[in-house]
Each structure stands twice: as structure tokens, then as C-alpha cells.
Design a protein around this motif. Structure first.
Motif, PDB file in Angstrom:
ATOM      1  N   PRO A  28     -55.184  23.777  44.305  1.00  0.00           N
ATOM      2  CA  PRO A  28     -54.220  24.078  43.243  1.00  0.00           C
ATOM      3  C   PRO A  28     -54.781  25.082  42.229  1.00  0.00           C
ATOM      4  N   TYR A  29     -53.892  25.944  41.755  1.00  0.00           N
ATOM      5  CA  TYR A  29     -54.306  27.041  40.888  1.00  0.00           C
ATOM      6  C   TYR A  29     -53.118  27.437  40.021  1.00  0.00           C
ATOM      7  N   CYS A  30     -53.422  27.869  38.794  1.00  0.00           N
ATOM      8  CA  CYS A  30     -52.367  28.280  37.864  1.00  0.00           C
ATOM      9  C   CYS A  30     -52.825  29.537  37.129  1.00  0.00           C
ATOM     10  N   ILE A  31     -51.901  30.496  36.949  1.00  0.00           N
ATOM     11  CA  ILE A  31     -52.192  31.694  36.178  1.00  0.00           C
ATOM     12  C   ILE A  31     -51.151  31.830  35.073  1.00  0.00           C
ATOM     13  N   VAL A  32     -51.621  32.188  33.868  1.00  0.00           N
ATOM     14  CA  VAL A  32     -50.763  32.305  32.686  1.00  0.00           C
ATOM     15  C   VAL A  32     -51.032  33.657  32.045  1.00  0.00           C
ATOM     16  N   ALA A  33     -49.968  34.382  31.724  1.00  0.00           N
ATOM     17  CA  ALA A  33     -50.114  35.721  31.158  1.00  0.00           C
ATOM     18  C   ALA A  33     -49.568  35.785  29.741  1.00  0.00           C
ATOM     19  N   ASP A  34     -50.259  36.559  28.891  1.00  0.00           N
ATOM     20  CA  ASP A  34     -49.731  36.816  27.552  1.00  0.00           C
ATOM     21  C   ASP A  34     -48.487  37.683  27.629  1.00  0.00           C
ATOM     22  N   MET A  56     -45.915  31.558  33.412  1.00  0.00           N
ATOM     23  CA  MET A  56     -46.917  30.847  34.206  1.00  0.00           C
ATOM     24  C   MET A  56     -46.454  30.697  35.646  1.00  0.00           C
ATOM     25  N   SER A  57     -47.418  30.768  36.554  1.00  0.00           N
ATOM     26  CA  SER A  57     -47.171  30.483  37.960  1.00  0.00           C
ATOM     27  C   SER A  57     -48.295  29.588  38.458  1.00  0.00           C
ATOM     28  N   PHE A  58     -47.968  28.742  39.406  1.00  0.00           N
ATOM     29  CA  PHE A  58     -48.945  27.786  39.917  1.00  0.00           C
ATOM     30  C   PHE A  58     -48.682  27.559  41.389  1.00  0.00           C
ATOM     31  N   CYS A  59     -49.702  27.180  42.108  1.00  0.00           N
ATOM     32  CA  CYS A  59     -49.535  26.802  43.508  1.00  0.00           C
ATOM     33  C   CYS A  59     -50.186  25.447  43.727  1.00  0.00           C
ATOM     34  N   ILE A  60     -49.562  24.678  44.591  1.00  0.00           N
ATOM     35  CA  ILE A  60     -50.063  23.335  44.865  1.00  0.00           C
ATOM     36  C   ILE A  60     -49.685  22.961  46.287  1.00  0.00           C
TER      37      ILE A  60
END
Length: 211
Positions: A28-34, A56-60
Motif C-alpha cells: 500500500p502506498y499514498c501520494i499527496v500533492a500541494d 491524494m491517490s492511494f493504492c491497496i
């Protein structure tokens, strides 16, 4: 879940799709952008905005989610988890079928979902502080980072679909005042019937919410 914060990106969703396919990240991983310059919304629409809003985007992996959850339910599942978190902070947010966040009659954000092999990618965008024309903004003040961490923690608890669906089923009555898009057609939800898997029956056709 590993969470990465970045200053600026074209699309958090497309970044994760590419990274998963190229195996440069692991779930699992999540990326968040300003700031997101070319975000992806429903039906290929753009979802972009300025600093302070949530991108935000995430994968699981599917095996990390409850066993009563299926593909047809995933957009509702992710949206309702975030909505319940916002409500705990005092928001009056509600989820329009299948993936839009609303305050009263104005859309303030949405969720899109993609499946790659056995992994789900979910992306959530919410207008926390600023909004485009004809859209709404969240009705409370809450930090972006608080929402990100709360969402990741709740997702790891694996709430059952049955538990999530029981809350969404009540909210679905509000969706009946709106339309949804089935292919290129705009269809009223007034006569739609909600199925147990989160799909709807409309005009004798079953429509699914994975998008």
C-alpha cells in the motif's frame, strides 16, 4: 501505508497508475500533492486546483480490504470512509451516488477508482479552501494532513462493506434529486434502485460504480 507528500504534480492518479504498472512502487502506498495541474476526474474530466485543497491517490491490494467488498462497491467504499471522517470533524458532507462529495446542493469533490491486477487505486479530491466556479467548498476548517492520516488509518482497519453500505443506503435518498451519467447519457436517479453491491438498477439496467 507509506505516505509521500510532494509539492506539485500533474496527476496523483496517473502517477500511481504508471508507477504500479512499472513496479516502481509497492502497495500500500499514498501520494499527496500541494498542487495538481492536470488531475483526472470522472468521465475524463479534469480535477485540478491550488495549494491547500486535497489531492491524494492511494493504492491497496485487494487482500488488504474486507472480503465482502467487490469491484462494484469500491468507489462508494472509499468515498464513504472519507465522508465519515469529515462528519466526525463536524461537516455536513454527503456522498452522491457513486463518488461525489456534496455540501447541500454543491459538489465539493469526488473519488475515482481504477483496478490494476489485484490492486485498487483510489483518488480523492476535495475543495478544502478554494473552489472553481459553480462548485462548493468544505463547510469546516480541517487540515489536509489530518484527513490524509485519518483516512489511511481507517482504511487499514478494513471496515466491512456491510457496515459502510448501511450508512450509504440512508444517504442514497438525496441522490434521487440528481442525475448520473451512463455512457454519454444523463439519467435521472429519481427512479433508481440501490443494489446491495452498490450498483443501481435504472431503466431495467444494472449500472456499476467503478470509475
Amino acid at each position: 501505508m507509506r505516505v509521500e507528500f510532494v509539492d506539485e504534480i500533474d496527476s496523483t492518479h496517473l502517477y500511481l497508475v504508471s508507477a504500479l504498472r512499472n513496479k516502481t512502487i509497492t502497495s500500500p502506498y499514498c501520494i499527496v500533492a500541494d498542487i495538481q495541474n492536470a488531475g483526472v476526474g470522472s468521465r475524463g474530466n479534469e480535477w485540478s486546483g491550488g495549494d491547500g485543497n486535497l489531492f491524494m491517490s492511494f493504492c491497496i491490494d485487494k487482500f488488504l480490504l474486507p472480503d465482502d467488498l467487490n469491484d462494484a462497491s469500491i468507489s462508494i467504499y472509499f468515498s464513504m470512509i472519507m465522508a465519515e471522517i469529515l462528519k466526525k470533524y463536524g461537516s455536513k458532507v454527503w456522498v452522491k451516488w457513486p463518488n461525489d462529495f456534496y455540501i447541500n446542493e454543491l459538489k465539493i469533490g469526488g473519488t475515482i477508482s481504477t483496478k490494476i491486477n489485484d490492486a485498487y487505486i483510489g483518488s480523492i479530491g476535495i475543495n478544502l479552501y478554494s473552489k472553481p466556479e459553480k462548485a462548493g467548498v468544505l463547510d469546516i476548517k480541517v487540515s489536509r494532513d489530518s484527513l490524509v492520516w485519518a483516512f489511511c488509518e481507517e482504511l487499514e482497519k478494513k471496515p466491512k462493506w456491510k457496515q459502510i453500505f448501511s450508512k450509504f443506503k440512508i444517504e442514497f435518498q438525496k441522490s434521487k434529486n440528481y442525475i448520473t451519467h451512463v455512457g454519454d447519457d444523463s439519467i435521472s436517479l429519481a427512479c433508481a434502485t440501490l443494489c446491495d453491491d452498490g450498483a443501481i438498477m435504472i431503466n431495467n439496467k444494472k449500472v456499476y460504480s467503478l470509475r
